[in-house]
Design a protein around this motif. Structure first.
Motif, PDB file in Angstrom:
ATOM      1  N   GLU A  42      16.114  52.270  45.846  1.00 28.48           N
ATOM      2  CA  GLU A  42      15.148  51.392  45.193  1.00 28.48           C
ATOM      3  C   GLU A  42      15.657  49.956  45.092  1.00 28.48           C
ATOM      4  N   ALA A  43      16.966  49.759  45.250  1.00 25.18           N
ATOM      5  CA  ALA A  43      17.576  48.434  45.242  1.00 25.18           C
ATOM      6  C   ALA A  43      18.930  48.554  45.927  1.00 25.18           C
ATOM      7  N   PRO A  44      19.455  47.455  46.484  1.00 25.35           N
ATOM      8  CA  PRO A  44      20.788  47.514  47.098  1.00 25.35           C
ATOM      9  C   PRO A  44      21.845  47.901  46.066  1.00 25.35           C
ATOM     10  N   THR A  45      22.862  48.622  46.511  1.00 22.27           N
ATOM     11  CA  THR A  45      23.936  49.064  45.624  1.00 22.27           C
ATOM     12  C   THR A  45      25.278  48.683  46.227  1.00 22.27           C
ATOM     13  N   LEU A  46      26.144  48.129  45.396  1.00 23.50           N
ATOM     14  CA  LEU A  46      27.499  47.773  45.803  1.00 23.50           C
ATOM     15  C   LEU A  46      28.463  48.694  45.066  1.00 23.50           C
ATOM     16  N   HIS A  47      29.218  49.473  45.821  1.00 30.03           N
ATOM     17  CA  HIS A  47      30.139  50.465  45.261  1.00 30.03           C
ATOM     18  C   HIS A  47      31.552  49.916  45.366  1.00 30.03           C
ATOM     19  N   LEU A  48      32.126  49.488  44.236  1.00 28.39           N
ATOM     20  CA  LEU A  48      33.464  48.923  44.218  1.00 28.39           C
ATOM     21  C   LEU A  48      34.477  50.037  43.923  1.00 28.39           C
ATOM     22  N   VAL A  49      35.426  50.225  44.854  1.00 25.59           N
ATOM     23  CA  VAL A  49      36.445  51.262  44.701  1.00 25.59           C
ATOM     24  C   VAL A  49      37.822  50.637  44.903  1.00 25.59           C
ATOM     25  N   GLY A  50      38.859  51.367  44.471  1.00 23.58           N
ATOM     26  CA  GLY A  50      40.222  50.892  44.639  1.00 23.58           C
ATOM     27  C   GLY A  50      40.644  50.848  46.097  1.00 23.58           C
ATOM     28  N   GLU A  51      41.618  50.010  46.377  1.00 26.80           N
ATOM     29  CA  GLU A  51      42.062  49.815  47.766  1.00 26.80           C
ATOM     30  C   GLU A  51      42.615  51.099  48.380  1.00 26.80           C
ATOM     31  N   GLN A  52      43.220  51.972  47.577  1.00 30.77           N
ATOM     32  CA  GLN A  52      43.863  53.173  48.104  1.00 30.77           C
ATOM     33  C   GLN A  52      42.994  54.417  48.010  1.00 30.77           C
ATOM     34  N   VAL A  53      41.755  54.281  47.539  1.00 28.08           N
ATOM     35  CA  VAL A  53      40.883  55.445  47.372  1.00 28.08           C
ATOM     36  C   VAL A  53      40.450  55.980  48.722  1.00 28.08           C
ATOM     37  N   LEU A 106      38.775  46.735  46.076  1.00 24.18           N
ATOM     38  CA  LEU A 106      39.464  45.731  45.284  1.00 24.18           C
ATOM     39  C   LEU A 106      40.791  46.301  44.778  1.00 24.18           C
ATOM     40  N   PRO A 107      41.764  45.424  44.493  1.00 26.95           N
ATOM     41  CA  PRO A 107      43.014  45.899  43.889  1.00 26.95           C
ATOM     42  C   PRO A 107      42.756  46.513  42.515  1.00 26.95           C
ATOM     43  N   VAL A 108      43.578  47.494  42.159  1.00 23.39           N
ATOM     44  CA  VAL A 108      43.433  48.192  40.884  1.00 23.39           C
ATOM     45  C   VAL A 108      44.708  48.024  40.080  1.00 23.39           C
ATOM     46  N   GLY A 109      44.558  47.589  38.810  1.00 25.93           N
ATOM     47  CA  GLY A 109      45.691  47.487  37.905  1.00 25.93           C
ATOM     48  C   GLY A 109      45.797  48.724  37.038  1.00 25.93           C
ATOM     49  N   THR A 110      46.616  48.653  36.007  1.00 22.49           N
ATOM     50  CA  THR A 110      46.825  49.811  35.136  1.00 22.49           C
ATOM     51  C   THR A 110      45.554  50.165  34.355  1.00 22.49           C
ATOM     52  N   ASP A 111      44.687  49.168  34.104  1.00 22.09           N
ATOM     53  CA  ASP A 111      43.452  49.413  33.355  1.00 22.09           C
ATOM     54  C   ASP A 111      42.218  49.329  34.239  1.00 22.09           C
ATOM     55  N   GLY A 112      42.410  49.452  35.541  1.00 22.61           N
ATOM     56  CA  GLY A 112      41.269  49.362  36.445  1.00 22.61           C
ATOM     57  C   GLY A 112      41.169  48.003  37.097  1.00 22.61           C
ATOM     58  N   PHE A 113      39.959  47.599  37.453  1.00 24.51           N
ATOM     59  CA  PHE A 113      39.746  46.313  38.099  1.00 24.51           C
ATOM     60  C   PHE A 113      39.930  45.172  37.096  1.00 24.51           C
ATOM     61  N   ASP A 114      40.448  44.052  37.583  1.00 30.74           N
ATOM     62  CA  ASP A 114      40.507  42.841  36.776  1.00 30.74           C
ATOM     63  C   ASP A 114      39.100  42.257  36.679  1.00 30.74           C
TER      64      ASP A 114
END
Length: 231
Positions: free
Chosen positions: A110-121, A136-144
């Motif tokens: 119904e609309a475009p979707t952007l799925h952001l995942v960690g670099e190593q997933v 995207l890079p992932v830190g200890t608490d997730g994405f910055d």
């Protein structure tokens, strides 16, 4: 114009007329600051007018962001349905790649979707053409949070609504990257359950944030419009 129309214009004009990048968040909660019961039930803390307000916010931005937990628990569509307006790009923050492909955000176009995942997933490619995968890079608490907004702006998505859940909104607020926060407060006492905002504890009230605030009626609810850019 009518008083209702004047109040609506006063409420939304700062968002509609904002030039450049905009980061807005919203939370719907009870009087005692709960966004759901202990079991996660949240339909519906706020009334129809507040849900309509949320859809107006969606129509005013380029992208609407939710965390993986909210995506899995609520299975939202994140579309504009209660008002007329364009559909924002739907963004899922999924650093560990745990969101199942069966969710409506990933399966219904119904609309475009952007799925952001960690670099190593390591997960399968998107099964639908309306889904774009971004790493995207992932830190200890997730994405910055700042990195998320920069990545969206690089794709032309400069006006962003962070819709939930409470942990995601709290992280963006604590990172200092939000321009405004809309709190939709219902006249409801839950007494227990999941808090709306959960941030680093403070010792004294002089450390508390005191943003410039305005309030508006929204049916039986109250919208608190917090300007986080002004001291």
């Amino acid at each position: 114009m009518s008083d209702d129309a004047r109040a609506l214009l006063d409420n939304l004009a700062p968002l509609a007329g904002h030039a450049g990048r905009l980061a807005l968040a919203q939370l719907g909660q009870s009087l005692d600051g709960r966004i759901a019961t202990e079991s996660g039930h949240s339909y519906y803390i706020n009334g129809l007018e507040s849900r309509t307000h949320l859809h107006r916010l969606r129509a005013l931005v380029d992208a609407v962001v939710v965390g993986a937990g909210t995506a899995c628990e609520d299975d939202p569509l994140l579309t504009v349905r209660h008002v007329s307006g364009r559909q924002p790009v739907r963004v899922i923050l999924d650093p560990r790649g745990r969101v199942p492909a069966s969710l409506r955000l990933l399966s219904e176009a119904e609309a475009p979707t952007l799925h952001l995942v960690g670099e190593q997933v390591d997960i399968a490619p998107p099964a639908s053409d309306h889904v774009t995968r971004l790493r995207l890079p992932v830190g200890t608490d997730g994405f910055d949070p700042a990195a998320v907004l920069d990545a969206l702006a690089a794709r032309g998505l400069e006006r962003v609504l962070v819709e939930g859940g409470g942990i995601t909104v709290s992280r963006f607020l604590e990172a200092g990257v939000l321009d405004r926060l809309h709190l939709l407060v219902a006249p409801l006492l839950i007494g227990s359950g999941r808090p709306g905002l959960a941030m680093t504890p403070i010792a004294t009230l002089d450390q508390a944030r005191r943003p410039v605030a305005r309030s508006f009626r929204c049916g039986d609810d109250t919208v608190f419009d917090l300007d986080l850019t002004r001291p």
